[in-house]
Motif scaffolding. Structure first.
Motif, PDB file in Angstrom:
ATOM      1  N   TYR A 195       0.827  -1.195   0.000  1.00 17.22           N
ATOM      2  CA  TYR A 195       0.000   0.000   0.000  1.00 17.22           C
ATOM      3  C   TYR A 195       0.868   1.254   0.000  1.00 17.22           C
ATOM      4  CZ  TYR A 195       1.001   0.521   5.002  1.00 17.22           C
ATOM      5  OH  TYR A 195       1.630   0.695   6.214  1.00 17.22           O
ATOM      6  N   THR A 196       0.257   2.368  -0.361  1.00 17.82           N
ATOM      7  CA  THR A 196       0.898   3.673  -0.307  1.00 17.82           C
ATOM      8  C   THR A 196      -0.103   4.674   0.249  1.00 17.82           C
ATOM      9  OG1 THR A 196       2.186   3.144  -2.287  1.00 17.82           O
ATOM     10  CG2 THR A 196       2.109   5.454  -1.618  1.00 17.82           C
ATOM     11  N   LEU A 197       0.361   5.541   1.126  1.00 14.14           N
ATOM     12  CA  LEU A 197      -0.455   6.634   1.652  1.00 14.14           C
ATOM     13  C   LEU A 197       0.078   7.952   1.107  1.00 14.14           C
ATOM     14  CD1 LEU A 197      -0.878   5.534   5.377  1.00 14.14           C
ATOM     15  CD2 LEU A 197      -2.722   5.785   3.705  1.00 14.14           C
ATOM     16  N   TYR A 198      -0.800   8.715   0.478  1.00 14.61           N
ATOM     17  CA  TYR A 198      -0.430  10.009  -0.074  1.00 14.61           C
ATOM     18  C   TYR A 198      -1.079  11.109   0.781  1.00 14.61           C
ATOM     19  CZ  TYR A 198       0.553   7.154  -4.227  1.00 14.61           C
ATOM     20  OH  TYR A 198       1.011   6.190  -5.097  1.00 14.61           O
ATOM     21  N   PRO A 199      -0.287  11.966   1.420  1.00 11.02           N
ATOM     22  CA  PRO A 199      -0.883  13.065   2.191  1.00 11.02           C
ATOM     23  C   PRO A 199      -1.629  14.029   1.271  1.00 11.02           C
ATOM     24  CG  PRO A 199       1.434  12.742   2.765  1.00 11.02           C
ATOM     25  CD  PRO A 199       1.183  11.940   1.532  1.00 11.02           C
ATOM     26  N   THR A 200      -2.759  14.537   1.749  1.00 10.29           N
ATOM     27  CA  THR A 200      -3.557  15.505   1.003  1.00 10.29           C
ATOM     28  C   THR A 200      -3.756  16.752   1.851  1.00 10.29           C
ATOM     29  OG1 THR A 200      -5.741  14.844   1.830  1.00 10.29           O
ATOM     30  CG2 THR A 200      -4.836  13.581  -0.014  1.00 10.29           C
ATOM     31  N   ARG A 201      -4.400  17.729   1.266  1.00 10.53           N
ATOM     32  CA  ARG A 201      -4.897  18.862   2.039  1.00 10.53           C
ATOM     33  C   ARG A 201      -6.291  18.509   2.538  1.00 10.53           C
ATOM     34  NH1 ARG A 201      -3.002  23.917  -1.892  1.00 10.53           N
ATOM     35  NH2 ARG A 201      -0.737  23.575  -1.651  1.00 10.53           N
ATOM     36  N   PRO A 202      -6.835  19.268   3.482  1.00 14.42           N
ATOM     37  CA  PRO A 202      -8.176  18.954   3.995  1.00 14.42           C
ATOM     38  C   PRO A 202      -9.243  19.198   2.918  1.00 14.42           C
ATOM     39  CG  PRO A 202      -6.970  20.382   5.504  1.00 14.42           C
ATOM     40  CD  PRO A 202      -6.211  20.389   4.216  1.00 14.42           C
ATOM     41  N   HIS A 203     -10.227  18.385   2.817  1.00 15.35           N
ATOM     42  CA  HIS A 203     -10.323  16.993   3.233  1.00 15.35           C
ATOM     43  C   HIS A 203     -10.574  16.202   1.961  1.00 15.35           C
ATOM     44  CE1 HIS A 203     -10.459  17.772   7.525  1.00 15.35           C
ATOM     45  NE2 HIS A 203     -11.467  18.612   7.380  1.00 15.35           N
ATOM     46  N   PRO A 204      -9.880  15.092   1.741  1.00 14.01           N
ATOM     47  CA  PRO A 204     -10.089  14.349   0.502  1.00 14.01           C
ATOM     48  C   PRO A 204     -11.485  13.741   0.457  1.00 14.01           C
ATOM     49  CG  PRO A 204      -8.758  13.070   2.024  1.00 14.01           C
ATOM     50  CD  PRO A 204      -8.929  14.423   2.643  1.00 14.01           C
ATOM     51  N   ALA A 205     -12.166  13.894  -0.683  1.00 12.32           N
ATOM     52  CA  ALA A 205     -13.542  13.397  -0.798  1.00 12.32           C
ATOM     53  C   ALA A 205     -13.647  12.251  -1.794  1.00 12.32           C
ATOM     54  CB  ALA A 205     -14.483  14.541  -1.183  1.00 12.32           C
ATOM     55  N   PHE A 206     -13.216  12.491  -3.048  1.00  9.03           N
ATOM     56  CA  PHE A 206     -13.386  11.472  -4.085  1.00  9.03           C
ATOM     57  C   PHE A 206     -12.143  11.389  -4.959  1.00  9.03           C
ATOM     58  CE2 PHE A 206     -17.591  12.540  -2.728  1.00  9.03           C
ATOM     59  CZ  PHE A 206     -18.197  11.300  -2.631  1.00  9.03           C
ATOM     60  N   VAL A 207     -11.992  10.229  -5.597  1.00  9.06           N
ATOM     61  CA  VAL A 207     -10.860   9.951  -6.479  1.00  9.06           C
ATOM     62  C   VAL A 207     -11.395   9.578  -7.848  1.00  9.06           C
ATOM     63  CG1 VAL A 207      -8.909   8.403  -6.923  1.00  9.06           C
ATOM     64  CG2 VAL A 207      -9.375   9.181  -4.591  1.00  9.06           C
ATOM     65  N   ALA A 208     -10.718  10.035  -8.900  1.00  3.98           N
ATOM     66  CA  ALA A 208     -11.047   9.634 -10.270  1.00  3.98           C
ATOM     67  C   ALA A 208      -9.748   9.462 -11.048  1.00  3.98           C
ATOM     68  CB  ALA A 208     -11.936  10.670 -10.944  1.00  3.98           C
ATOM     69  N   GLN A 209      -9.697   8.429 -11.870  1.00  4.53           N
ATOM     70  CA  GLN A 209      -8.527   8.213 -12.715  1.00  4.53           C
ATOM     71  C   GLN A 209      -8.685   8.991 -14.008  1.00  4.53           C
ATOM     72  OE1 GLN A 209      -7.806   4.163 -13.958  1.00  4.53           O
ATOM     73  NE2 GLN A 209      -5.657   4.564 -14.410  1.00  4.53           N
ATOM     74  N   ARG A 210      -7.634   9.670 -14.395  1.00  4.79           N
ATOM     75  CA  ARG A 210      -7.643  10.335 -15.698  1.00  4.79           C
ATOM     76  C   ARG A 210      -7.674   9.253 -16.780  1.00  4.79           C
ATOM     77  NH1 ARG A 210      -3.766  15.634 -14.877  1.00  4.79           N
ATOM     78  NH2 ARG A 210      -5.455  17.127 -15.154  1.00  4.79           N
TER      79      ARG A 210
END
Length: 400
Positions: A195-210
């Motif tokens: 696994y990998t954890l990527y830090p985000t800014r507040p607050h991650p909601a959804f992910v989509a692949q280009r």
């Protein structure tokens, strides 16, 4: 099953006189004579186009969230966070809810939330337990409406990650937004130790692949930016939302044009009725709704049809952070190149201030979850093509 309905009827006729009251007796026929022209034969009036919005009550809960149509079935799954549960809805032959069953999922405070179909395990569905920090693989048992979905596998989120929110399966990996720890988790669903954890800014909601790339985008609803993750290099970068477009990106999906599309929810005081797409070069194209009921909409989510032609999109307006924003569905039609909006139409949900939450397209209807009322609303139409309303006569949105 309790159902509340609101119907709107759109009737059109040619040279029709206004209806002035009930006729109590028939008027005598007038024969045509040499000095009286016969009455012209009018063409038959078009069949009235009907649209309706019906609410279906779910098991009582404080928060009703995600929806998923189990692929290849007529079964819907809906998550409810408080108390943690999952609802199974069997659709009838006409596409309307016929049976509704609710089941607990985990402890009462486990907070069932995200839903996503699995391609690696056909017929199964991924679900997140936000407070419990778990990812579940569920067998929905669509042929057994009264039976609870079975938990096939459980994956704990790694140490340091917390609050799994949305989930999506992309090849061997699950991509999960972790709202409590402000991270995105990429985890191998066959070997969770990878696994990998990527830090985000507040607050991650959804992910989509280009589409067609190894890059993923993440909406960050409190940072007013999208984050891009390059899986080849492991590098991330921030893509700010232009202030003139609006604030609070939430909904995020891959569109049919190779772009990723997002919605802007706005502030606690005002929405801007704005949504847009971002291309492979990080260039935004923004669209602003012009229908008076939607110019100040707080847009939470969006959905494209699964089958062509991909010339329209459904948007969900919500009062979730702004009580002055309508809870509504908006259908927007485009030209073939997604350059211009050619038509748009709104329909308000029957219960306002319900904090409309998710939108799901079915074959002949559209569903929306109501966060605070434990309800789903279904909008139907004999032909969605009749919803197209040209925008040429609409005034430009006010600048203030």
């Amino acid at each position: 099953m309790e159902r509340r309905a609101l119907g709107r009827y759109l009737a059109a006729s040619t040279f029709a006189a206004p209806f002035l009251g009930a006729v109590t007796e028939a008027a005598p026929a007038v024969a045509a004579t040499a000095d009286r022209m016969p009455t012209a034969q009018l063409p038959p009036a078009p069949k009235p186009s009907r649209r309706s919005a019906a609410e279906y009550l779910l098991p009582d809960a404080e928060q009703t969230h995600e929806m998923l149509l189990v692929p290849g079935t007529g079964t819907l799954l809906i998550t409810q966070m408080k108390p943690s549960g999952i609802v199974k809805v069997t659709l009838g032959s006409d596409g309307t809810p016929a049976q509704i069953y609710g089941f607990p999922l985990g402890a009462a405070d486990a907070d069932a939330h995200g839903l996503s179909p699995s391609r690696a395990y056909p017929g199964l569905v991924w679900c997140t337990l936000e407070h419990a920090g778990k990812l579940l693989l569920l067998d929905p048992r669509p042929n057994q409406p009264g039976q609870a979905p079975a938990v096939v596998r459980t994956i704990d989120v790694p140490t340091g990650a917390a609050g799994p929110h949305s989930i999506g399966e992309y090849g061997p990996d699950l991509w999960v937004t972790c709202k409590f720890s402000d991270q995105v988790l990429r985890i191998n669903h066959r070997q969770p130790s990878l696994y990998t954890l990527y830090p985000t800014r507040p607050h991650p909601a959804f992910v989509a692949q280009r589409p067609g790339t190894d890059e993923f985008l993440v909406s960050q609803d409190q940072a007013n930016a999208l984050m891009a993750v390059d899986t080849r290099t492991g590098q991330t970068r921030q893509i700010p939302i232009p202030p003139e477009a609006g604030t609070t990106p939430v909904g995020l999906i891959a569109g049919p044009d190779g772009s990723v599309w997002t919605t802007l929810l706005g502030s606690q005081q005002q929405g801007t009725g704005t949504f847009g797409r971002i291309d492979a070069h990080d260039t935004f194209t923004w669209y602003r709704l012009r229908t008076p009921a939607a110019t100040r909409a707080g847009l939470l989510h969006l959905a494209f049809p699964d089958t062509p032609p991909f010339t329209h999109v459904w948007l969900l307006g919500s009062s979730i952070i702004n009580p002055n924003s309508y809870d509504q569905l908006v259908r927007v039609a485009f030209d073939n190149g997604f350059q211009d909006i050619t038509a748009e139409q709104c329909i308000a949900l029957p219960t306002q201030l319900c904090k409309a939450h998710r939108v799901l397209l079915l074959r002949d209807s559209v569903l929306a979850t109501e966060l605070t009322t434990a309800t789903i609303t279904q909008v139907t139409s004999a032909s969605f093509a009749n919803w197209n309303r040209p925008t040429s006569t609409l005034p430009d949105p006010a600048d203030d």
